[in-house]
Design an enzyme around this catalytic site. Structure first.
Site, PDB file in Angstrom:
ATOM      1  CB  THR A   4      -0.966  -0.012   1.199  1.00 10.98           C
ATOM      2  OG1 THR A   4      -0.235  -0.269   2.408  1.00 10.98           O
ATOM      3  CG2 THR A   4      -2.028  -1.088   1.021  1.00 10.98           C
ATOM      4  CE  LYS A  11       0.686  -3.572   3.221  1.00 10.68           C
ATOM      5  NZ  LYS A  11       0.036  -2.579   4.166  1.00 10.68           N
ATOM      6  CB  THR A  43       3.865  -5.796  13.203  1.00  8.72           C
ATOM      7  OG1 THR A  43       4.820  -6.775  12.866  1.00  8.72           O
ATOM      8  CG2 THR A  43       3.789  -5.679  14.700  1.00  8.72           C
ATOM      9  CD  GLU A  61       2.860   5.040   6.499  1.00 11.13           C
ATOM     10  OE1 GLU A  61       1.961   4.499   5.830  1.00 11.13           O
ATOM     11  OE2 GLU A  61       2.651   5.597   7.589  1.00 11.13           O
ATOM     12  CG  ASN A  88       0.616   8.087   8.632  1.00 15.85           C
ATOM     13  OD1 ASN A  88      -0.089   7.092   8.497  1.00 15.85           O
ATOM     14  ND2 ASN A  88       1.928   8.035   8.627  1.00 15.85           N
ATOM     15  CB  THR A 132      -7.475  13.658   2.165  1.00 13.89           C
ATOM     16  OG1 THR A 132      -6.118  13.793   2.628  1.00 13.89           O
ATOM     17  CG2 THR A 132      -8.392  13.591   3.367  1.00 13.89           C
TER      18      THR A 132
END
Length: 413
Positions: free
Chosen positions: A154, A180, A191, A277, A408, A413
């Site tokens: 993702t 992933k 996790t 991330e 995040n 959005t």
């Protein structure tokens, strides 16, 4: 020296496994979003799942399936919608997914496991998924692991894959894996999503025990942001196609296979932590001197998960006080007079006392890690000793950058 060697092929490296990854139209981006892993024969299956009280339908479905019968032949994975917090219809969507996959593969419905990843609260786009399943079946290949690895990600920036081989009783045995994970990563098993294949013959109870121990050492020792997902699971299939003698109880051969399984899980776990991330480097925290291994792992996880320390690492600030503070609040008793902290080659604290060190050089050490080669020279090593016990543990994390907040803040959005 390791008892194994790295080989190509990921989850299709072990004999008798095929995989595929296709674009079914589940992700808004139009990227690949439907993966399929299939064994040519029924395989011993094991699973470990999120401990969250809020779970996706796929997690409970797999748990129920494997409790009833510890065998499976296929794993179907969708990316784009988590199918978590979607009520009875979400459960039915998981069932329908397995039914459609079984029909396309012409195998029993109970031989199919399912996993999902994506935005919580969104059901799977079932029309697209059901249309994509025959495409995935048609694309199955003994070299399809990379495609499957791409289809399950993702927010990941890179795919995670590994395969290892060693000889058991004079014959090659392989373990392969893909995973992933990039955000919503915190130790509380699993996790993320992880899929393991193996061509050894192992008894169901032993395979399940091996997987649990391997995960305790690996996936449960990584943290990116302190958040455990609703969809986390690791599923492992062992189909016996290597034709080596069956491993049915603990012993030397079982220990060797478990060590290779753990090495696969370790690699995938570190790859997830490094791909956190917005991360710029991997943090590897090693703790020694604890009363036992569990205590050492607990301290290591706390240090790797400290938001303040993650920020300091990103800012190239060798602020060892944050390491000491986290060790002290990790919930493990120790004498602070025994505390020793080292950052890379820089000894910062010993016998509970600060030591003079070259701060600019230590800062440069952190900076160089952000410019290092992926999973090679991009690691910040933190070594902590808390006493004179035999307990040792390792945990992995990553730094917090400005991009973590941006990614995040804009996730839906």
């Amino acid at each position: 020296m390791a008892d194994w060697q790295v080989v190509e092929g990921g989850v299709t490296a072990p004999k008798g496994f095929r995989a595929a990854g296709v674009t079914a139209g589940l992700k808004p981006s139009g990227a690949a979003d439907l993966a399929l892993i299939v064994s040519d024969t029924d395989a011993i299956a094991a699973g470990v799942y999120t401990q969250s009280q809020v779970r996706a339908a796929c997690v409970d479905y797999c748990r129920q399936r494997l409790e009833a019968k510890p065998y499976a032949q296929a794993i179907v994975v969708n990316a784009g919608q988590a199918n978590a917090c979607t009520g009875p219809q979400g459960w039915q969507d998981a069932v329908t997914t397995c039914q459609a996959t079984a029909q396309a593969l012409q195998i029993a419905e109970e031989s199919v496991l399912v996993a999902s990843t994506g935005v919580i609260g969104q059901r799977i786009k079932m029309d697209a998924l059901q249309a994509g399943i025959p495409q995935a079946v048609a694309a199955l290949s003994a070299t399809g692991s990379d495609d499957a690895a791409k289809a399950i990600i993702t927010t990941d920036l890179v795919t995670k894959s590994i395969a290892l081989e060693m000889n058991l009783d004079g014959r090659p045995v392989r373990v392969g894996g893909i995973a992933k994970g990039s955000g919503m990563i915190h130790p509380n098993m699993a996790t993320m999503l992880g899929f393991i294949t193996c061509d050894a013959t192992v008894s169901p109870s032993l395979w399940q025990s091996m997987l649990r121990r391997a995960i305790a050492h690996s996936f449960n020792q990584i943290t990116v942001d302190g958040d455990t997902s609703t969809n986390d699971c690791v599923l492992a299939l062992a189909n016996g196609e290597s034709r080596t003698p069956a491993i049915t109880e603990s012993g030397p051969e079982a220990a060797r296979l478990e060590a290779m399984l753990t090495a696969v899980c370790d690699h995938l776990a570190k790859a997830i932590a490094r791909d956190g991330e917005g991360a710029t480097c991997l943090m590897e925290v090693t703790v020694s001197g604890a009363t036992d291994n569990a205590a050492a792992r607990q301290i290591a996880k706390a240090i790797a998960g400290s938001s303040l320390l993650k920020c300091a690492i990103f800012g190239h600030d060798p602020n060892w006080g944050r390491i000491a503070a986290v060790a002290g609040r990790a919930g493990v008793p120790f004498d602070q007079g025994d505390l020793r902290i080292q950052l890379g080659e820089f000894l910062l604290m010993e016998h509970g006392q600060p030591l003079p060190f070259d701060r600019p050089a230590a800062s440069n050490y952190l900076k160089q890690a952000t410019q290092g080669e992926y999973l090679q020279t991009d690691t910040v090593n933190i070594d902590v000793c808390v006493g004179h016990g035999t307990g040792q543990g390792i945990a992995w994390g990553c730094d917090f950058s400005y991009d973590y907040v941006r990614i995040n803040a804009e996730y839906t959005t």
